[in-house]
Write a protein that holds these residues in place. Structure first.
Motif, short mmCIF file in Angstrom:
data_model
loop_
_atom_site.label_atom_id
_atom_site.label_comp_id
_atom_site.label_asym_id
_atom_site.label_seq_id
_atom_site.Cartn_x
_atom_site.Cartn_y
_atom_site.Cartn_z
N ARG A 40 0.83 -1.21 0.00
CA ARG A 40 0.00 0.00 0.00
C ARG A 40 0.87 1.26 0.00
O ARG A 40 0.58 2.23 -0.71
CB ARG A 40 -0.92 -0.01 1.21
CG ARG A 40 -1.88 1.16 1.25
CD ARG A 40 -2.79 1.05 2.44
NE ARG A 40 -3.79 2.09 2.39
CZ ARG A 40 -4.82 2.17 3.18
NH1 ARG A 40 -5.02 1.24 4.10
NH2 ARG A 40 -5.68 3.15 3.09
N ALA A 41 1.94 1.25 0.77
CA ALA A 41 2.84 2.40 0.83
C ALA A 41 3.53 2.64 -0.51
O ALA A 41 3.68 3.78 -0.95
CB ALA A 41 3.86 2.22 1.95
N VAL A 42 3.96 1.56 -1.16
CA VAL A 42 4.59 1.69 -2.48
C VAL A 42 3.58 2.26 -3.48
O VAL A 42 3.89 3.17 -4.25
CB VAL A 42 5.17 0.35 -2.96
CG1 VAL A 42 5.55 0.40 -4.44
CG2 VAL A 42 6.37 -0.05 -2.11
N ARG A 43 2.37 1.71 -3.47
CA ARG A 43 1.33 2.23 -4.36
C ARG A 43 1.10 3.71 -4.13
O ARG A 43 0.99 4.50 -5.08
CB ARG A 43 0.02 1.46 -4.17
CG ARG A 43 -1.08 1.93 -5.11
CD ARG A 43 -2.36 1.17 -4.88
NE ARG A 43 -3.36 2.12 -4.42
CZ ARG A 43 -4.54 1.78 -3.97
NH1 ARG A 43 -4.88 0.52 -3.86
NH2 ARG A 43 -5.40 2.69 -3.61
N ILE A 47 1.62 5.84 -7.43
CA ILE A 47 0.46 6.32 -8.19
C ILE A 47 -0.55 7.05 -7.34
O ILE A 47 -1.55 7.56 -7.84
CB ILE A 47 -0.24 5.17 -8.95
CG1 ILE A 47 -0.82 4.12 -8.00
CG2 ILE A 47 0.70 4.54 -9.96
CD1 ILE A 47 -1.67 3.06 -8.68
N GLY A 48 -0.32 7.11 -6.04
CA GLY A 48 -1.24 7.81 -5.14
C GLY A 48 -2.37 6.91 -4.68
O GLY A 48 -2.49 5.76 -5.10
N ARG A 49 -3.22 7.46 -3.83
CA ARG A 49 -4.33 6.69 -3.28
C ARG A 49 -5.67 7.08 -3.89
O ARG A 49 -6.53 6.27 -4.06
CB ARG A 49 -4.40 6.89 -1.76
CG ARG A 49 -3.28 6.23 -1.01
CD ARG A 49 -3.57 4.82 -0.63
NE ARG A 49 -4.77 4.75 0.18
CZ ARG A 49 -5.63 3.74 0.12
NH1 ARG A 49 -5.42 2.74 -0.68
NH2 ARG A 49 -6.70 3.74 0.89
N ASP A 50 -5.86 8.36 -4.19
CA ASP A 50 -7.12 8.85 -4.75
C ASP A 50 -8.32 8.32 -3.97
O ASP A 50 -9.23 7.70 -4.51
CB ASP A 50 -7.23 8.48 -6.24
CG ASP A 50 -8.34 9.26 -6.94
OD1 ASP A 50 -8.74 10.33 -6.42
OD2 ASP A 50 -8.82 8.79 -7.97
N ASN A 65 6.19 6.85 5.77
CA ASN A 65 5.31 5.69 5.94
C ASN A 65 5.92 4.45 5.31
O ASN A 65 5.89 3.36 5.90
CB ASN A 65 3.93 5.98 5.34
CG ASN A 65 3.00 4.80 5.47
OD1 ASN A 65 2.67 4.15 4.49
ND2 ASN A 65 2.58 4.50 6.70
N LEU A 66 6.49 4.59 4.11
CA LEU A 66 7.14 3.45 3.46
C LEU A 66 8.29 2.93 4.32
O LEU A 66 8.44 1.72 4.54
CB LEU A 66 7.64 3.84 2.07
CG LEU A 66 8.43 2.78 1.32
CD1 LEU A 66 7.60 1.50 1.13
CD2 LEU A 66 8.90 3.33 -0.02
#
Length: 107
Positions: A40-43, A47-50, A65-66
Motif C-alpha cells: 500500500r505504501a509503495v502504491r 500512483i497515489g491513493r485517490d 510511511n514506506l
C-alpha cells in the motif's frame, strides 16, 4: 547498531510484551499483514491513493510511511529467524551466497 544487536533487541522487546511466545504461524500472519502495508505504501508513493476519505500525504509523509512499513517487515523477518535460531547476520550471508552462486560469471 548491528543487525544482530537489533535482532536481540527485538527478541527482548517481544518477550517483554509477551509477543515472542506466539507460534511462527502467528508471526507469519503478522508478516503477511505488514507486507500488505508495504504494498500500500509503495502504491501511494508511485500512483497515489485517490481516496476521498484520506488527506493527500506529502512526499515526506509518504516516504516516512514506506520506511516505517519496511522496518516493520524487516522486524518480523528477524523475529521469525530468531524463533528458528537463525542468526540475522547469517541471513545476509545466505542471501549473498545464493545470488553470487546463481549469477556466477555475470558482472
Amino acid at each position: 547498531m548491528t543487525i544482530n544487536a537489533h535482532q536481540q533487541w527485538l527478541v527482548d522487546f517481544y518477550k517483554h510484551r509477551n509477543w515472542y511466545q506466539y507460534s511462527p504461524f502467528v508471526h507469519v500472519a503478522i508478516l503477511t499483514e505488514e507486507v500488505g502495508e508495504v504494498s500500500r505504501a509503495v502504491r501511494t508513493n508511485e500512483i497515489g491513493r485517490d481516496h476521498p476519505g484520506e488527506k493527500t500525504a506529502t512526499t515526506a509523509e509518504k516516504r516516512a510511511n514506506l520506511k516505517e512499513e519496511l522496518a516493520d517487515t524487516l522486524d518480523l523477518v528477524l523475529v521469525l529467524s530468531s524463533l528458528y535460531d537463525i542468526d540475522a547476520q547469517d541471513l545476509l550471508k545466505a542471501s549473498e551466497k545464493k545470488l553470487t552462486a546463481r549469477f556466477k560469471g555475470e558482472k
